[in-house]
Motif scaffolding. Structure first.
Motif, mmCIF file in Angstrom:
data_model
loop_
_atom_site.group_PDB
_atom_site.id
_atom_site.type_symbol
_atom_site.label_atom_id
_atom_site.label_comp_id
_atom_site.label_asym_id
_atom_site.label_seq_id
_atom_site.Cartn_x
_atom_site.Cartn_y
_atom_site.Cartn_z
ATOM 1 N N GLU A 81 -6.667 -8.249 -7.986
ATOM 2 C CA GLU A 81 -6.426 -9.533 -7.318
ATOM 3 C C GLU A 81 -5.816 -9.411 -5.910
ATOM 4 O O GLU A 81 -6.287 -10.064 -4.986
ATOM 5 C CB GLU A 81 -5.559 -10.442 -8.187
ATOM 6 C CG GLU A 81 -5.393 -11.809 -7.542
ATOM 7 C CD GLU A 81 -4.807 -12.841 -8.465
ATOM 8 O OE1 GLU A 81 -3.816 -12.525 -9.117
ATOM 9 O OE2 GLU A 81 -5.354 -13.953 -8.526
ATOM 10 N N PRO A 82 -4.784 -8.587 -5.721
ATOM 11 C CA PRO A 82 -4.222 -8.485 -4.355
ATOM 12 C C PRO A 82 -5.271 -8.027 -3.343
ATOM 13 O O PRO A 82 -5.246 -8.466 -2.195
ATOM 14 C CB PRO A 82 -3.119 -7.431 -4.509
ATOM 15 C CG PRO A 82 -2.770 -7.431 -5.946
ATOM 16 C CD PRO A 82 -4.031 -7.752 -6.674
ATOM 17 N N ASP A 104 7.224 -4.904 -4.423
ATOM 18 C CA ASP A 104 6.521 -5.428 -5.595
ATOM 19 C C ASP A 104 7.400 -5.205 -6.805
ATOM 20 O O ASP A 104 8.454 -4.577 -6.701
ATOM 21 C CB ASP A 104 5.151 -4.776 -5.767
ATOM 22 C CG ASP A 104 4.141 -5.800 -6.263
ATOM 23 O OD1 ASP A 104 4.456 -6.502 -7.248
ATOM 24 O OD2 ASP A 104 3.051 -5.901 -5.672
ATOM 25 N N ARG A 106 -0.982 -2.589 -11.121
ATOM 26 C CA ARG A 106 -1.086 -3.797 -10.299
ATOM 27 C C ARG A 106 -0.020 -3.820 -9.206
ATOM 28 O O ARG A 106 -0.289 -4.206 -8.074
ATOM 29 C CB ARG A 106 -0.936 -5.045 -11.167
ATOM 30 C CG ARG A 106 -0.831 -6.310 -10.316
ATOM 31 C CD ARG A 106 -0.593 -7.537 -11.141
ATOM 32 N NE ARG A 106 0.601 -7.398 -11.957
ATOM 33 C CZ ARG A 106 0.949 -8.282 -12.886
ATOM 34 N NH1 ARG A 106 0.208 -9.338 -13.095
ATOM 35 N NH2 ARG A 106 2.042 -8.097 -13.590
ATOM 36 N N SER A 107 1.195 -3.381 -9.564
ATOM 37 C CA SER A 107 2.272 -3.447 -8.580
ATOM 38 C C SER A 107 2.057 -2.433 -7.454
ATOM 39 O O SER A 107 2.623 -2.570 -6.379
ATOM 40 C CB SER A 107 3.618 -3.212 -9.252
ATOM 41 O OG SER A 107 3.729 -1.860 -9.630
ATOM 42 N N VAL A 123 -0.965 -1.571 -6.170
ATOM 43 C CA VAL A 123 -2.258 -1.683 -5.513
ATOM 44 C C VAL A 123 -2.127 -2.131 -4.050
ATOM 45 O O VAL A 123 -2.965 -1.813 -3.215
ATOM 46 C CB VAL A 123 -3.196 -2.603 -6.336
ATOM 47 C CG1 VAL A 123 -2.881 -4.056 -6.118
ATOM 48 C CG2 VAL A 123 -4.642 -2.308 -6.029
ATOM 49 N N ARG A 124 -1.049 -2.832 -3.725
ATOM 50 C CA ARG A 124 -0.871 -3.235 -2.322
ATOM 51 C C ARG A 124 -0.161 -2.159 -1.515
ATOM 52 O O ARG A 124 0.259 -2.405 -0.390
ATOM 53 C CB ARG A 124 -0.040 -4.526 -2.251
ATOM 54 C CG ARG A 124 -0.778 -5.758 -2.710
ATOM 55 C CD ARG A 124 0.019 -6.992 -2.352
ATOM 56 N NE ARG A 124 1.403 -6.869 -2.806
ATOM 57 C CZ ARG A 124 2.423 -7.553 -2.302
ATOM 58 N NH1 ARG A 124 2.229 -8.392 -1.305
ATOM 59 N NH2 ARG A 124 3.631 -7.393 -2.783
#
Lengths: 242, 271
Positions: free
Chosen positions: A98-99, A76, A148-149, A151-152
């Motif tokens: 979102e992910p 990411d 955000r980066s 979260v996956r």
């Protein structure tokens, strides 16, 4: 871990009926390096040397013309400008979640995931989750982008000048946060910057880039104490002495 | 709120209410004839606010019903052109390549036709009625919007939040509708509002030429037509529908201009 082998990316000026063929720009011209798991590779060089192109190649926004890029696990990216990297029309909860949403998680799972990530970047989730990006400062936005980066649960994080657009007073906070996160989540970083001091602080190994090629790869200490390449010396000399 | 927007919206709301409640606002049956000598071509009076026409029909009531036609043509035609323009412009700007080239060539062809004559020709073939007028105006006026949307998409797709969504595996459709489109809407609203005024003008012109709404159904355009033969001594037949068209189009233009000012990133304080 990440492995780049002789990666090349040229940009060709668009050919049209009314324009002659221009020379292609060798943005990345045969770059190789390896970053072991859990380590940070600092990529330095002046603007236009191809650093950001490498970032985009690693995360797959661009495809290399030739060469090989091997990444173990998810990758990411965190971009330089936290004003253009967050969708102004989405709430923080939607941005960070979102992910999780597209991977089909349930609403309460998403909310829990978002809260966890916001607490990792030291933001109070209750206050943030329903707000929009423009209600935050640059430093806070960059924390949101980092959340955000993460979260996956990526193994590799590409940081493309993550503190360059921030006030110096905020930079240290973000850099320390990134170090803590790396330790906690055992992440591999590719840290791109034009600021040698930031690179020295963050990196286990450093690569100096010039016109699309790596002119020197060494540990920060070696680079500072005994730079081998003339360009590296030039960069070091350009650091203002305080 | 911007004064221009407030003024424009007030007028449009009044007109919309008039259109919806036409049967309550109208003082007479718009189709009721009075062919007696004293009933025809009466000047404005408390009994007939805007006078009567050459067949003795109450002009005020006819215009009240005509509001329905003008507004619905304006809104529906623009809605159709927006759907087409957004879709084609979005696809063109987002995917690029040969799709983009193809769509842009079609747009250029659309620009080459004198639109009004194209509309006249199509209406002549398909038959003049209100539905055809709306659809044809919509189908011929999307080119400008398409270009506008494409330009927005071209810049937005290179923004970092779109890159980030791609890295995270967000689908193209979701990127288009969730990430790009909401950020591309500001200029679209401005353009659409301005086109409503344009569509109303086109409808009036078509009705004036007998290619729009057919008599006896009243529309501002065909009231004007009926009045043009009596312009020397029955000024109210052309004056009131003309003023109505002017005010309506002006209101939409004011809203459009106001919105443009409000949504212009250079003029608004929050980015």
């Amino acid at each position: 871990m990440i492995e780049l082998k002789n990666v090349k990316k040229y940009f060709h000026p668009r050919r049209g009926i009314f324009s002659s063929d221009g020379d292609s720009v060798k943005a990345v011209d045969g770059v190789s390096f390896t970053v072991p798991r859990g380590k940070t590779f600092g990529l330095v060089g002046e603007s236009g040397c191809g650093k950001s192109t490498i970032a985009k190649l690693i995360v797959g926004i661009l495809e290399p013309d030739s060469g090989e890029i091997k990444c173990q696990g998810n990758t990411d990216i965190v971009f330089q400008d936290p004003f253009s990297s967050l969708n102004p029309r989405m709430t923080i909860g939607d941005i960070v979640g979102e992910p999780l949403f597209i991977s089909g998680q349930k609403r309460n799972e998403i909310k829990a995931g978002v809260k966890r990530m916001l607490s990792v970047v030291k933001l109070r989730s209750a206050e943030c989750i329903d707000k929009y990006p423009h209600q935050f400062s640059g430093g806070e936005r960059q924390r949101i982008a980092i959340a955000r980066s993460l979260v996956r649960k990526p193994h590799i994080l590409v940081l493309d000048e993550p503190v360059s657009s921030l006030d110096v007073s905020i930079q240290a906070g973000i850099l320390n946060l990134l170090k803590d996160i790396q330790e906690e989540m055992y992440l591999t970083y590719v840290f791109i910057t034009h600021d040698l001091r930031v690179a020295e602080f963050m990196s286990d190994a450093m690569g100096v880039m010039k016109e699309g090629t790596l002119v020197e790869v060494a540990s920060p200490r070696e680079i500072y104490s005994s730079p081998k390449d003339g360009y590296t010396r030039q960069l070091l000399d350009s650091i203002p002495k305080l | 709120m911007n004064r221009r927007i407030t003024f424009g919206i007030t007028i449009i709301i009044i007109l919309a209410l008039v259109a919806i409640f036409a049967s309550f606002v109208a003082t007479h049956d718009p189709l009721e004839l009075d062919l007696s000598l004293e009933g025809r071509l009466q000047g404005p009076s408390p009994e007939h606010f805007f006078g009567t026409d050459n067949l003795g029909r109450d002009v005020f009531s006819r215009m009240v019903y005509g509001t329905r036609i003008s507004l619905s043509v304006g809104f529906i035609a623009v809605f159709i052109s927006m759907v087409i323009g957004l879709f084609l412009g979005g696809v063109s700007g987002y995917f690029g390549g040969w799709v983009d080239s193809l769509i842009m060539r079609i747009v250029e062809v659309m620009y080459c036709f004198p639109t009004f004559f194209l509309i006249m020709m199509v209406i002549t073939f398909l038959g003049a009625n209100i539905v055809n007028v709306m659809v044809v105006i919509g189908l011929t006026s999307w080119a400008g919007l398409c270009r506008l949307v494409r330009a927005e998409f071209l810049t937005l797709r290179e923004r970092d939040f779109v890159h980030s969504a791609k890295v995270q595996g967000v689908s193209d459709m979701r990127i288009i509708f969730r990430h790009i489109l909401p950020n591309a809407m500001a200029p679209v609203y401005v353009s659409a509002t301005l086109s409503v005024g344009g569509a109303i003008l086109v409808e009036s012109a078509l009705s004036f030429l007998g290619l729009g709404v057919q008599v006896p159904t009243p529309s501002w355009g065909n009231i004007l037509t009926a009045g043009k033969n009596y312009i020397d001594y029955a000024w109210w037949l052309t004056f009131f529908p003309g003023v109505a068209i002017l005010i309506t189009v002006l209101s939409f233009n004011l809203i459009g201009e106001g919105l443009r000012e409000k949504l212009d990133p250079k003029l608004s304080e929050s980015r």
